[in-house]
Scaffold this motif. Structure first.
Motif, PDB file in Angstrom:
ATOM      1  N   THR A  20     127.587 106.280  31.647  1.00 60.82           N
ATOM      2  CA  THR A  20     126.445 106.402  32.553  1.00 60.82           C
ATOM      3  C   THR A  20     125.252 107.028  31.842  1.00 60.82           C
ATOM      4  N   LEU A  24     121.562 105.235  31.352  1.00 63.69           N
ATOM      5  CA  LEU A  24     120.542 105.635  32.315  1.00 63.69           C
ATOM      6  C   LEU A  24     119.157 105.542  31.683  1.00 63.69           C
ATOM      7  N   SER A 252     127.392 107.404  42.052  1.00 59.53           N
ATOM      8  CA  SER A 252     127.086 106.166  41.339  1.00 59.53           C
ATOM      9  C   SER A 252     125.935 106.377  40.364  1.00 59.53           C
ATOM     10  N   ASP A 253     125.818 105.461  39.418  1.00 54.58           N
ATOM     11  CA  ASP A 253     124.700 105.513  38.481  1.00 54.58           C
ATOM     12  C   ASP A 253     123.367 105.507  39.229  1.00 54.58           C
ATOM     13  N   THR A 254     123.298 104.719  40.286  1.00 58.29           N
ATOM     14  CA  THR A 254     122.060 104.624  41.053  1.00 58.29           C
ATOM     15  C   THR A 254     121.675 105.966  41.663  1.00 58.29           C
ATOM     16  N   GLU A 255     122.660 106.679  42.206  1.00 61.35           N
ATOM     17  CA  GLU A 255     122.375 107.983  42.808  1.00 61.35           C
ATOM     18  C   GLU A 255     121.907 108.989  41.759  1.00 61.35           C
ATOM     19  N   ALA A 257     120.429 108.259  38.915  1.00 63.78           N
ATOM     20  CA  ALA A 257     119.092 107.834  38.507  1.00 63.78           C
ATOM     21  C   ALA A 257     118.046 108.253  39.539  1.00 63.78           C
ATOM     22  N   THR A 258     118.408 108.195  40.818  1.00 64.53           N
ATOM     23  CA  THR A 258     117.489 108.609  41.885  1.00 64.53           C
ATOM     24  C   THR A 258     117.188 110.097  41.800  1.00 64.53           C
ATOM     25  N   GLU A 259     118.203 110.901  41.526  1.00 63.44           N
ATOM     26  CA  GLU A 259     117.979 112.346  41.395  1.00 63.44           C
ATOM     27  C   GLU A 259     117.106 112.658  40.184  1.00 63.44           C
TER      28      GLU A 259
END
Length: 271
Positions: A20, A24, A252-255, A257-259
């Motif tokens: 991850t 990222l 998840s990777d998306t979460e 990345a969002t943080e």
């Protein structure tokens, strides 16, 4: 002492999220737990990040600089070797103790904020600095108690530590929030009192409420209130770096990345 580098926005590297972290977008630097790195067997993922030019900062959790025992030379040596192996611009640990009377707490225990305790801390920090090849930054910790008979606020305590040792500070805004929530401390007073010109970088992490206690878990989402403290800090100084810590219950990777994007938004808002 030379000026520290501008680091950007980063994340704590953990073996559970190694792939991850590699993929990222916008990871400017990473931090590794120094005690988890073995010289001669550096994880392939960490090697890859270094080859890409990503700074890797060793973060210690076991020096116990606030303890009454002398600093363990072997632990300092290991931290120094990790720094050299990773070509790190600095290393860090905590303003705490983890050992006393031959016992290990398994937790970062707060230091009594007395002048006697400060003298011990200063001596231990100076001893460690002598054997480290790069600057040392020290982090404020989260606590569920305050020792009695304190003579200094946490900000005053850290300011005098910096003045006497020329160390840097690693400010954890999640720990500031935890202490405000659990102990009633004032984060803005803390920021008023510390020498922000000695800021190395910043930690951001998540936690969760259990009853009337806030737990700094590093296993939950970052709260808006913690981002608010980051915003307050960034309104006062441009931090060289801000790093997201996550140690369990990986999303998840998306979460993630969002943080990271939310952290970057706060940092760039003040530029």
């Amino acid at each position: 002492m030379s000026e520290l580098p501008r680091l950007g926005v980063g994340i704590g590297w953990r073996s559970e999220i190694d792939i991850t972290v590699e993929r990222l977008p916008g990871v400017d630097f990473v931090e590794v737990v120094a005690e988890n790195i073995h010289i001669g067997h550096i994880p392939e993922s960490v090697v890859l990040l270094r080859e890409r030019g990503v700074p890797v900062l060793p973060h210690g959790v076991s020096l116990s600089l606030g303890g009454a025992d002398e600093v363990d030379a072997q632990r300092v040596k290991h931290l120094a070797e990790v720094a050299e192996a990773l070509d790190a611009p600095l290393v860090s640990d905590h303003v705490c103790f983890v050992r006393a009377g031959g016992l290990d707490s398994g937790h970062l225990m707060p230091v009594p904020r007395t002048r006697d305790a400060l003298d011990v801390l200063v001596a231990n920090v100076k001893a460690a600095q002598q054997d480290l090849p790069v600057p040392l930054a020290l982090e404020n910790v989260a606590a569920l108690l305050e020792w009695p008979d304190g003579e200094l606020s946490e900000g005053q305590f850290l300011a005098e530590l910096v003045e006497r040792t020329d160390c840097y500070l690693l400010v954890d805004v999640a720990n500031l929030y935890a202490n405000a929530r659990n102990l009633g401390t004032d984060p803005e007073r803390f920021l008023d009192e510390i020498p922000l010109e000695r800021l190395a970088y910043v930690h951001v992490a998540g936690g969760v409420e259990h009853g009337e206690v806030y737990h700094d878990t590093h296993a939950h989402a970052v709260l808006p209130e913690v981002l608010g403290l980051l915003d307050e800090l960034c309104s006062r100084v441009a931090p060289p770096g801000v790093l997201l810590e996550r140690d369990d219950n990986y999303p998840s990777d998306t979460e993630i990345a969002t943080e990271l994007a939310a952290i970057r938004e706060v940092v760039e808002k003040h530029r």
